[in-house]
Design a protein around this motif. Structure first.
Motif, short mmCIF file in Angstrom:
data_model
loop_
_atom_site.label_atom_id
_atom_site.label_comp_id
_atom_site.label_asym_id
_atom_site.label_seq_id
_atom_site.Cartn_x
_atom_site.Cartn_y
_atom_site.Cartn_z
N GLU A 30 -77.20 90.12 -2.89
CA GLU A 30 -76.93 90.24 -4.57
C GLU A 30 -76.80 91.20 -5.39
N THR A 31 -76.69 92.60 -4.52
CA THR A 31 -75.95 93.59 -5.29
C THR A 31 -75.03 93.64 -5.69
N PRO A 33 -70.80 92.18 -7.49
CA PRO A 33 -70.28 91.10 -7.99
C PRO A 33 -70.58 89.46 -7.49
N ASP A 34 -70.78 88.93 -8.48
CA ASP A 34 -71.01 87.60 -8.21
C ASP A 34 -70.03 86.42 -8.57
N PHE A 35 -69.65 86.67 -7.25
CA PHE A 35 -68.01 85.55 -7.44
C PHE A 35 -67.76 84.67 -5.76
N ARG A 38 -69.43 85.75 -1.82
CA ARG A 38 -69.97 86.98 -1.96
C ARG A 38 -70.80 87.24 -0.38
N GLU A 39 -71.47 86.06 -0.23
CA GLU A 39 -72.53 86.41 0.93
C GLU A 39 -71.34 86.34 2.58
N TYR A 91 -62.58 86.87 -2.44
CA TYR A 91 -63.91 87.80 -3.47
C TYR A 91 -63.20 89.20 -3.28
N ALA A 95 -63.61 90.65 -7.28
CA ALA A 95 -64.61 91.40 -7.74
C ALA A 95 -64.33 92.96 -7.19
#
Length: 115
Positions: A30-31, A33-35, A38-39, A91, A95
């Motif tokens: 979660e820290t 960039p949200d694309f 990410r996970e 990603y 990001a």
């Protein structure tokens, strides 16, 4: 006497170090960039190094791809399957894209590829 002195030194060290520890940020997906991806990217990369290292790179997709090859060849990173590789590259390229060159005589990374 020695014990009491050691105890005071430990307490002083705890007091002095406590403020600096509060600035440390725990790295989680979660820290980042949200694309999409990410996970997956977090899970793949964090096994060997911090995401701060990743975030500082700023490369295009081709350089990210070369870097994945290099890490697999030189550092024994497990080779991602084609679907995972696409997820990672999508990603990373979105990001952490290439950074703008330094302006007005700013610092330039001597190891950065020349355009």
């Amino acid at each position: 006497m020695v014990f009491a002195q050691s105890l005071r030194m430990a307490a002083l060290a705890a007091i002095l170090l406590a403020p600096s520890l509060s600035f440390a940020q725990e790295e989680t997906a979660e820290t980042l960039p949200d694309f999409p991806g990410r996970e997956e990217t977090f899970g793949y990369c964090i096994a060997c190094h911090s995401m701060t290292v990743v975030g500082r790179q700023g490369m295009d997709r081709a350089r990210w791809d070369e870097t994945l090859n290099w890490m697999a060849e030189k550092h024994g990173m497990p080779e991602p399957d084609p679907e995972m590789r696409k997820t990672l590259l999508d990603y990373l390229a979105q990001a952490f894209p290439p950074k703008a060159p330094a302006q007005n005589g700013g610092w330039v990374n001597p190891f950065a590829p020349k355009p």
